[in-house]
Design a protein around this motif. Structure first.
Motif, PDB file in Angstrom:
ATOM      1  N   UNK A 133       0.902  -1.155   0.200  1.00  0.00           N
ATOM      2  CA  UNK A 133      -0.159   0.005   0.221  1.00  0.00           C
ATOM      3  C   UNK A 133       0.820   1.123   0.259  1.00  0.00           C
ATOM      4  N   UNK A 134       1.949   1.178   0.741  1.00  0.00           N
ATOM      5  CA  UNK A 134       2.927   2.362   0.756  1.00  0.00           C
ATOM      6  C   UNK A 134       3.229   2.641  -0.495  1.00  0.00           C
ATOM      7  N   UNK A 135       3.817   1.621  -1.133  1.00  0.00           N
ATOM      8  CA  UNK A 135       4.620   1.665  -2.449  1.00  0.00           C
ATOM      9  C   UNK A 135       3.462   2.069  -3.597  1.00  0.00           C
ATOM     10  N   UNK A 136       2.356   1.698  -3.606  1.00  0.00           N
ATOM     11  CA  UNK A 136       1.409   2.040  -4.728  1.00  0.00           C
ATOM     12  C   UNK A 136       0.982   3.465  -4.287  1.00  0.00           C
ATOM     13  N   UNK A 137       0.698   3.943  -3.027  1.00  0.00           N
ATOM     14  CA  UNK A 137       0.417   5.337  -2.772  1.00  0.00           C
ATOM     15  C   UNK A 137       1.520   6.270  -3.207  1.00  0.00           C
ATOM     16  N   UNK A 138       2.817   5.937  -2.997  1.00  0.00           N
ATOM     17  CA  UNK A 138       3.888   6.693  -3.394  1.00  0.00           C
ATOM     18  C   UNK A 138       4.115   6.809  -5.125  1.00  0.00           C
ATOM     19  N   UNK A 139       3.693   5.476  -5.724  1.00  0.00           N
ATOM     20  CA  UNK A 139       3.824   5.492  -7.135  1.00  0.00           C
ATOM     21  C   UNK A 139       2.682   6.322  -7.589  1.00  0.00           C
ATOM     22  N   UNK A 140       1.441   6.587  -7.040  1.00  0.00           N
ATOM     23  CA  UNK A 140       0.546   7.520  -7.619  1.00  0.00           C
ATOM     24  C   UNK A 140       0.719   8.891  -7.146  1.00  0.00           C
ATOM     25  N   UNK A 141       1.679   9.141  -6.116  1.00  0.00           N
ATOM     26  CA  UNK A 141       2.015  10.459  -5.842  1.00  0.00           C
ATOM     27  C   UNK A 141       0.918  10.921  -4.937  1.00  0.00           C
ATOM     28  N   UNK A 142       0.338  10.399  -3.985  1.00  0.00           N
ATOM     29  CA  UNK A 142      -0.413  10.730  -3.209  1.00  0.00           C
ATOM     30  C   UNK A 142       0.212  11.603  -1.857  1.00  0.00           C
ATOM     31  N   UNK A 143      -0.496  12.649  -1.368  1.00  0.00           N
ATOM     32  CA  UNK A 143       0.230  13.487  -0.419  1.00  0.00           C
ATOM     33  C   UNK A 143       0.816  12.791   0.919  1.00  0.00           C
ATOM     34  N   UNK A 144      -0.070  11.845   1.285  1.00  0.00           N
ATOM     35  CA  UNK A 144       0.285  11.125   2.501  1.00  0.00           C
ATOM     36  C   UNK A 144       0.075   9.534   2.270  1.00  0.00           C
ATOM     37  N   UNK A 188       5.305   8.635  11.792  1.00  0.00           N
ATOM     38  CA  UNK A 188       6.999   8.602  11.051  1.00  0.00           C
ATOM     39  C   UNK A 188       6.837   7.828   9.980  1.00  0.00           C
ATOM     40  N   UNK A 189       5.663   7.425   9.654  1.00  0.00           N
ATOM     41  CA  UNK A 189       5.586   7.063   8.226  1.00  0.00           C
ATOM     42  C   UNK A 189       5.789   7.510   7.085  1.00  0.00           C
ATOM     43  N   UNK A 190       6.670   7.204   6.352  1.00  0.00           N
ATOM     44  CA  UNK A 190       7.395   7.846   5.171  1.00  0.00           C
ATOM     45  C   UNK A 190       6.531   8.417   4.010  1.00  0.00           C
ATOM     46  N   UNK A 191       6.769   9.709   3.560  1.00  0.00           N
ATOM     47  CA  UNK A 191       5.949  10.137   2.565  1.00  0.00           C
ATOM     48  C   UNK A 191       6.856  10.377   1.377  1.00  0.00           C
ATOM     49  N   UNK A 192       6.207  10.926   0.250  1.00  0.00           N
ATOM     50  CA  UNK A 192       6.953  10.996  -1.049  1.00  0.00           C
ATOM     51  C   UNK A 192       8.139  11.792  -0.935  1.00  0.00           C
ATOM     52  N   UNK A 193       7.911  12.872  -0.103  1.00  0.00           N
ATOM     53  CA  UNK A 193       8.903  14.025   0.459  1.00  0.00           C
ATOM     54  C   UNK A 193       9.216  13.807   1.896  1.00  0.00           C
ATOM     55  N   UNK A 194      10.186  13.127   2.378  1.00  0.00           N
ATOM     56  CA  UNK A 194      10.391  13.038   3.829  1.00  0.00           C
ATOM     57  C   UNK A 194      10.724  14.141   4.554  1.00  0.00           C
ATOM     58  N   UNK A 195      10.094  14.722   5.404  1.00  0.00           N
ATOM     59  CA  UNK A 195      10.493  16.072   6.071  1.00  0.00           C
ATOM     60  C   UNK A 195      11.311  15.435   7.261  1.00  0.00           C
ATOM     61  N   UNK A 196      12.408  16.348   7.440  1.00  0.00           N
ATOM     62  CA  UNK A 196      13.292  16.032   8.801  1.00  0.00           C
ATOM     63  C   UNK A 196      12.913  17.042   9.875  1.00  0.00           C
ATOM     64  N   UNK A 197      11.924  16.615  10.626  1.00  0.00           N
ATOM     65  CA  UNK A 197      11.162  17.384  11.581  1.00  0.00           C
ATOM     66  C   UNK A 197      11.005  16.411  12.953  1.00  0.00           C
TER      67      UNK A 197
END
Length: 721
Positions: free
Chosen positions: A52-63, A515-524
């Motif tokens: 699910x994480x990989x498909x959501x990243x592939x579809x460029x979903x925000x979260x 802390x789940x990764x997003x397409x753009x991981x924010x260092x916060x």
């Protein structure tokens, strides 16, 4: 293996797996059927989450982490459970998204009013989830929780609300599709096979229990404990049957027969309980010598029901032997009755009632065995004998109590957020909503909330480590999966354990959220810590409120549910007769199961509630039998005009006794039953020369006598203590 494939069809791949397993050693087979299933569930859960994480990243979903979170909230060991929950999750997500849009449109940039509306909506959804339990529970919970996830973060930015609703729905849908696909396609664990194993185990346990009862090897405490376990199995079977219908078309075709099987099991349990109660009372009275004459038949029946543990059960053979025993029983009883030495009328009534109850118990056991045999061996079943409806009841006060409790917890969190302007306060409100939802049907909600708080704290620490040290030092999705897999597997493993279920759910879900990764991981890392503190604090807030202000086992709430339980006898006395027995049995068992859930700890209140359940079952069942027999023998009205009024008086006074149990209503009910017994004895003398009518009058007299013994039982909870 043939018997395991009997309930529903399996694929060729499943047959190959079964053939392969047959060639393995017993130790490997034992591991594969126990711990191996747990590891398989962990493997499938982690696979579905990463997919699910990989498909959501592939579809460029925000979260994309929301898609992964969905998997860990949704995944279940059996594919039927996942499919059922997925269906209602889709519906709940859609309704929640629309509710978030509606609340956002009504209260634009009005945080206070928006939170009032949001809290009311979420609390109503959680209350509806408690009212409509089992698989529908999840749809209502998601309708409230999705609205919170969409609406609360966007309360001050209404221009982004519609886009947030669309993206959140897309992310949740990805998680639903992935969990359903992995569960159904990768070594699927069918609910139908689990249902068959449950039926096999339940048949063996019931036969062993009945044999012990008939052999007088069960004391009162052990009987109450084992009978209560049968009540839980009845309620759990109904939920499993519905899950199995989602995954297997063949199970939907057999749903009617499965429902009938559950009804027949309830009838057999009720007959066994009635026979046990009468034997217990007789042994404690002067009728023990008279009742000893029927003991050989009880021992013979116990031998018929004693099954070898190390051999497969030939149910058709057991059923045939039960029918032979039932056919010969009336002749044997008449012979014993003739040999009694001048018994009194009361002793003779004890003997006749015990014989009638024994006959009815054998008949119900044979019906139960016949239906189970047709299901286990895929035989054509008998023609439908009416509809099979399982009726579930939830007390209105319990629903309102859930609404007020959820609204209170979320209101405290929301007021603190609005008053302080805490940046993570919105997530604290969401966490409070999640805690109220997930603990709404938990047997120990306080412990569940505390475990979820510990899970959130652990997820914060692990999430901080991943944010600071793991994500900056890895590159590529494959390496990301390698690093996430052990952590996700740990949470899923904890969630499968009964004692750490809350800890596992909290860790898995909140690690993905924090802390789940997003397409753009924010260092916060500061955001991770603040959000983790907010979630842990909201869980602890829920635990404190649940433990101090709104404990689930509040005496007045337990008493309201017990009022509903006793009202089932009023239903048996006053309601119309078609399908009355099914409605009475299912609703009584459902309410008893709820009481056992709330009173999970062994205490005097728990034993008192259990005894009310037992006396409700025995008196209600006897009343239904009385009404059926009296309706069948309408010709008795012409023989004695007092008879219809006597029956109505018995029904009215029994209904009053269970509505307002006290010494006065008990005496009134006892007098009515005793008067009806005298009239029934006169009717028995009047029709003594006609065998058919004599048998009808005898069965009516047995029902009345059994009700009388139930009212006289010293263990009955009618009088306040």
């Amino acid at each position: 293996m043939k018997r395991q494939r009997a309930i529903g069809p399996t694929s060729d791949s499943t047959g190959k797996w079964c053939a392969l397993l047959q060639g393995l050693s017993p130790g490997v087979l034992d591991w594969a059927s126990t711990d191996g299933l747990v590891w398989l569930h962990l493997l499938k859960t982690v696979t579905a989450g990463l997919l699910a994480l990989g498909i959501a990243m592939l579809l460029d979903l925000p979260q994309p982490r929301i898609a992964m979170t969905t998997v860990f909230v949704l995944m279940q060991p059996f594919s039927g459970m996942v499919l059922a929950k997925s269906f209602y999750r889709v519906v709940g997500t859609a309704v929640g998204a629309m509710a978030a849009l509606a609340l956002g449109a009504l209260f634009v940039q009005q945080a206070e009013l928006h939170m009032v509306g949001m809290i009311a909506w979420i609390s109503a959804c959680i209350a509806a989830a408690v009212r409509y339990r089992h698989f529908r529970w999840y749809g209502f919970v998601l309708a409230g929780y999705t609205a919170a996830l969409i609406g609360i973060p966007n309360v001050t930015t209404p221009d982004g609300l519609f886009l947030a609703a669309l993206t959140r729905a897309a992310e949740v849908t990805v998680g639903i599709v992935c969990s359903s696909a992995v569960s159904a396609l990768i070594v699927p664990q069918r609910s139908s096979l689990a249902l068959l194993r449950t039926l096999q185990l339940r048949y063996r346990n019931f036969a062993a229990f009945a044999a012990d009862v008939l052999s007088h090897q069960v004391d009162r405490r052990a009987f109450e404990r084992r009978f209560a376990a049968l009540v839980d199995e009845i309620v759990g079977f109904e939920a499993t049957r519905i899950f199995a219908a989602f995954e297997d078309p063949a199970m939907r075709l057999r749903s009617h027969r499965l429902g009938r099987l559950n009804n027949e099991f309830m009838d057999a349990c009720a007959r066994l309980h009635a026979l046990h109660q009468l034997l217990k009372r007789s042994h404690a009275s002067d009728a023990s010598a008279t009742m000893a004459t029927i003991a050989p038949h009880l021992r013979e029946l116990a031998a018929l029901l004693t099954l070898r543990r190390d051999a497969s059960v030939d149910v058709s053979h057991v059923s045939a032997r039960l029918r032979e025993f039932q056919t010969a029983l009336p002749r044997r009883v008449r012979q014993i009755r003739k040999q009694l030495h001048e018994p009194s009328a009361e002793l003779l009534a004890d003997f006749d009632t015990a014989a009638e109850l024994l006959y009815r118990f054998v008949d119900e056991c044979a019906k139960y065995s016949d239906t189970y045999d047709t299901l286990a061996h895929r035989k054509p079943g008998p023609q439908k004998r009416g509809a099979n409806h399982y009726v579930s009841i939830t007390n209105g006060y319990a629903v309102a109590f859930t609404f007020i409790r959820s609204a209170t917890v979320m209101s405290i969190a929301a007021c603190f957020w609005i008053a302080t302007g805490w940046p993570s306060g919105g997530l604290a409100v969401i966490g409070a909503a999640l805690a109220c939802a997930l603990t709404s049907t938990s047997p120990d909600p306080t412990n569940m909330a505390v475990q979820m708080a510990l899970g959130a704290a652990l997820a914060t620490l692990v999430g901080y480590a991943f944010t600071c040290y793991v994500y900056p030092n890895i590159d590529g999705f494959p390496l990301l999966c390698v690093m996430l897999a052990p952590v996700l597997a740990l949470g899923a493993h904890l969630a499968t354990r009964k004692r750490t279920a809350g800890l596992g759910v909290g860790f898995s879900v909140f690690f993905c959220l924090l802390a789940g990764p997003d397409n753009v991981v924010a260092f916060e890392p500061d955001v991770v810590i603040n959000n983790g503190i907010a979630l842990a604090a909201s869980m602890l807030l829920a635990a404190i409120v649940l433990a101090t202000v709104f404990p689930a086992d509040m005496p007045w709430l337990i008493e309201r549910i017990m009022d509903d339980l006793r009202a089932q006898v009023v239903l048996a006395c006053k309601d119309q007769r078609p399908e009355l027995n099914q409605r009475f049995q299912s609703s009584t068992h459902d309410l008893a199961s709820q009481l056992r859930l709330l009173l999970s700890r062994r205490s005097r209140r728990r034993r008192h509630a259990l005894r009310w359940m037992l006396v409700t079952l025995e008196v209600g069942h006897a009343v239904i039998d009385l009404r059926n027999e009296a309706s069948r023998a309408r010709y008795l009205q012409a023989l004695d005009p007092r008879w219809p009024a006597a029956v109505e008086s018995v029904l009215d006074h029994l209904a009053q006794l269970f509505e307002r149990p006290d010494a006065r209503t008990l005496d009134r009910a006892f007098v009515s039953v005793r008067s009806a017994i005298w009239i029934a004895q006169d009717l028995l003398e009047a029709v003594h020369t006609d065998p058919g009518k004599r048998h009808d009058a005898q069965r009516i007299l047995s029902c009345l006598h059994f009700i009388r013994t139930a009212l006289l039982d010293k263990d009955a909870p009618f009088k306040p203590r």
